[in-house]
Design an enzyme around this catalytic site. Sequence first.
Site, PDB file in Angstrom:
ATOM      1  N   LYS A  92     -56.516  40.223  36.455  1.00 35.28           N
ATOM      2  CA  LYS A  92     -55.979  41.140  35.443  1.00 35.28           C
ATOM      3  C   LYS A  92     -57.042  42.147  35.032  1.00 35.28           C
ATOM      4  O   LYS A  92     -58.195  41.772  34.798  1.00 35.28           O
ATOM      5  CB  LYS A  92     -55.481  40.358  34.236  1.00 35.28           C
ATOM      6  CG  LYS A  92     -54.235  39.570  34.537  1.00 35.28           C
ATOM      7  CD  LYS A  92     -53.512  39.147  33.287  1.00 35.28           C
ATOM      8  CE  LYS A  92     -52.270  38.363  33.661  1.00 35.28           C
ATOM      9  NZ  LYS A  92     -51.584  37.833  32.480  1.00 35.28           N
ATOM     10  N   PHE A 139     -47.764  39.482  31.646  1.00 38.93           N
ATOM     11  CA  PHE A 139     -47.636  38.051  31.931  1.00 38.93           C
ATOM     12  C   PHE A 139     -46.695  37.886  33.115  1.00 38.93           C
ATOM     13  O   PHE A 139     -45.603  38.442  33.136  1.00 38.93           O
ATOM     14  CB  PHE A 139     -47.086  37.303  30.711  1.00 38.93           C
ATOM     15  CG  PHE A 139     -47.196  35.816  30.863  1.00 38.93           C
ATOM     16  CD1 PHE A 139     -48.357  35.153  30.502  1.00 38.93           C
ATOM     17  CD2 PHE A 139     -46.132  35.085  31.384  1.00 38.93           C
ATOM     18  CE1 PHE A 139     -48.466  33.770  30.665  1.00 38.93           C
ATOM     19  CE2 PHE A 139     -46.246  33.706  31.548  1.00 38.93           C
ATOM     20  CZ  PHE A 139     -47.406  33.054  31.184  1.00 38.93           C
ATOM     21  N   VAL A 140     -47.137  37.113  34.115  1.00 38.44           N
ATOM     22  CA  VAL A 140     -46.344  36.970  35.337  1.00 38.44           C
ATOM     23  C   VAL A 140     -46.023  35.509  35.638  1.00 38.44           C
ATOM     24  O   VAL A 140     -46.718  34.593  35.179  1.00 38.44           O
ATOM     25  CB  VAL A 140     -47.070  37.608  36.547  1.00 38.44           C
ATOM     26  CG1 VAL A 140     -47.192  39.122  36.386  1.00 38.44           C
ATOM     27  CG2 VAL A 140     -48.444  36.983  36.757  1.00 38.44           C
ATOM     28  N   ARG A 182     -42.125  28.207  38.670  1.00 39.65           N
ATOM     29  CA  ARG A 182     -43.199  28.018  39.660  1.00 39.65           C
ATOM     30  C   ARG A 182     -42.675  28.164  41.073  1.00 39.65           C
ATOM     31  O   ARG A 182     -43.397  28.554  41.982  1.00 39.65           O
ATOM     32  CB  ARG A 182     -43.815  26.619  39.526  1.00 39.65           C
ATOM     33  CG  ARG A 182     -44.641  26.411  38.281  1.00 39.65           C
ATOM     34  CD  ARG A 182     -45.466  25.134  38.433  1.00 39.65           C
ATOM     35  NE  ARG A 182     -45.948  24.621  37.163  1.00 39.65           N
ATOM     36  CZ  ARG A 182     -47.025  25.071  36.521  1.00 39.65           C
ATOM     37  NH1 ARG A 182     -47.741  26.045  37.036  1.00 39.65           N
ATOM     38  NH2 ARG A 182     -47.385  24.538  35.376  1.00 39.65           N
ATOM     39  N   ASP A 235     -58.032  36.026  34.003  1.00 41.73           N
ATOM     40  CA  ASP A 235     -57.587  36.812  32.848  1.00 41.73           C
ATOM     41  C   ASP A 235     -58.776  36.996  31.905  1.00 41.73           C
ATOM     42  O   ASP A 235     -59.609  37.868  32.137  1.00 41.73           O
ATOM     43  CB  ASP A 235     -56.399  36.092  32.194  1.00 41.73           C
ATOM     44  CG  ASP A 235     -55.764  36.901  31.075  1.00 41.73           C
ATOM     45  OD1 ASP A 235     -56.066  38.087  30.936  1.00 41.73           O
ATOM     46  OD2 ASP A 235     -54.948  36.323  30.325  1.00 41.73           O
ATOM     47  N   LYS A 277     -52.070  23.757  37.362  1.00 40.02           N
ATOM     48  CA  LYS A 277     -51.160  23.559  38.471  1.00 40.02           C
ATOM     49  C   LYS A 277     -50.817  24.890  39.118  1.00 40.02           C
ATOM     50  O   LYS A 277     -50.238  24.938  40.190  1.00 40.02           O
ATOM     51  CB  LYS A 277     -49.834  22.924  37.972  1.00 40.02           C
ATOM     52  CG  LYS A 277     -50.016  21.650  37.214  1.00 40.02           C
ATOM     53  CD  LYS A 277     -48.668  21.232  36.611  1.00 40.02           C
ATOM     54  CE  LYS A 277     -48.863  20.066  35.673  1.00 40.02           C
ATOM     55  NZ  LYS A 277     -47.665  19.864  34.838  1.00 40.02           N
ATOM     56  N   GLY A 278     -51.197  25.989  38.446  1.00 43.89           N
ATOM     57  CA  GLY A 278     -50.730  27.310  38.881  1.00 43.89           C
ATOM     58  C   GLY A 278     -51.153  27.715  40.278  1.00 43.89           C
ATOM     59  O   GLY A 278     -50.486  28.527  40.920  1.00 43.89           O
TER      60      GLY A 278
HETATM   61  P1  5GP Z   1     -58.317  32.830  31.474  1.00 40.51           P
HETATM   62  O1  5GP Z   1     -59.120  31.650  31.061  1.00 40.51           O
HETATM   63  O2  5GP Z   1     -58.945  33.662  32.561  1.00 40.51           O
HETATM   64  O3  5GP Z   1     -57.873  33.659  30.317  1.00 40.51           O
HETATM   65  O4  5GP Z   1     -56.969  32.253  31.960  1.00 40.51           O
HETATM   66  C1  5GP Z   1     -56.705  31.933  33.222  1.00 40.51           C
HETATM   67  C2  5GP Z   1     -55.531  30.995  33.255  1.00 40.51           C
HETATM   68  O5  5GP Z   1     -54.502  31.381  32.335  1.00 40.51           O
HETATM   69  C3  5GP Z   1     -54.909  31.079  34.617  1.00 40.51           C
HETATM   70  O6  5GP Z   1     -55.468  30.120  35.463  1.00 40.51           O
HETATM   71  C4  5GP Z   1     -53.453  30.809  34.316  1.00 40.51           C
HETATM   72  O7  5GP Z   1     -53.228  29.437  34.364  1.00 40.51           O
HETATM   73  C5  5GP Z   1     -53.243  31.302  32.916  1.00 40.51           C
HETATM   74  N1  5GP Z   1     -52.674  32.656  32.924  1.00 40.51           N
HETATM   75  C6  5GP Z   1     -53.303  33.825  32.666  1.00 40.51           C
HETATM   76  N2  5GP Z   1     -52.470  34.858  32.809  1.00 40.51           N
HETATM   77  C7  5GP Z   1     -51.275  34.334  33.181  1.00 40.51           C
HETATM   78  C8  5GP Z   1     -49.999  34.903  33.505  1.00 40.51           C
HETATM   79  O8  5GP Z   1     -49.756  36.122  33.494  1.00 40.51           O
HETATM   80  N3  5GP Z   1     -49.013  34.025  33.854  1.00 40.51           N
HETATM   81  C9  5GP Z   1     -49.199  32.681  33.888  1.00 40.51           C
HETATM   82  N4  5GP Z   1     -48.160  31.913  34.229  1.00 40.51           N
HETATM   83  N5  5GP Z   1     -50.399  32.104  33.599  1.00 40.51           N
HETATM   84  C10 5GP Z   1     -51.414  32.927  33.249  1.00 40.51           C
HETATM   85 MG    MG Z   2     -54.594  28.279  35.684  1.00 39.25          MG
END
Ligand code: 5GP
Ligand code: MG
Length: 173
Positions: A126, A147-148, A160, A98, A39-40
């Site tokens: 990131k 973390f944001v 959100r 990330d 949902k982000g």
């Molecule tokens: P990845 O699979 O690249 O590690 O993770 C990506 C997902 O993790 C992003 O779509 C997001 O939903 C969540 N995520 C990664 N870092 C953050 C952060 O700093 N804050 C929040 N709220 N979600 C994060």
């Molecule tokens: Mg996400």
Amino acid sequence: MQLRPIISEDDIQHRVSELASRIRSDYAGRDLIVIAVMKGSMFFMVDLIRKLDRPVCVDLISVTSYRGTASNGRPEIQMPVTIDLRGRHVLVVDDVLDTGLTLGHILWHLRERGVASARVCVLLTKKVLRAADIHADYSGFELDGEFVVGYGLDLDGAYRDLPYIAAVEPDEG
Ligand code: 5GP
Ligand code: MG
């Protein structure tokens, strides 16, 4: 825990306009399907497609891997895209790149479904070592590992609705 604002509402809107104009010119003359990762990326996707100012088909995908601030490293697709993607140009819109595991899994899923092309647009990248070899074709801002929350990003469902982006920090003392 406290919130430290790091990217203002104005800076976000300005950057989203810049991304939208690059995407508009890159996809000129081609059909475009935008798939937002729930949902982000909700707020980002809505602002982006309004600023695209061109016809676009929108769908949603939902992938879970995060609980609180830690990843379990196993993305699972929960809401598969319903439209036929065969031969289509797809832009995946997500909030944060990330580890890359989420987007890596989504891109794999889209290729399985026969897309003609798949690119990635993220609000935040990131600067961390990625578990999956994924790069964003369009990226709003670079962050260190913090973390944001805000502008669609949550911490266990909260924050959100903030119009800006803030880092989550432990209380001092
Ligand atoms: P990845 O699979 O690249 O590690 O993770 C990506 C997902 O993790 C992003 O779509 C997001 O939903 C969540 N995520 C990664 N870092 C953050 C952060 O700093 N804050 C929040 N709220 N979600 C994060
Ligand atoms: Mg996400």
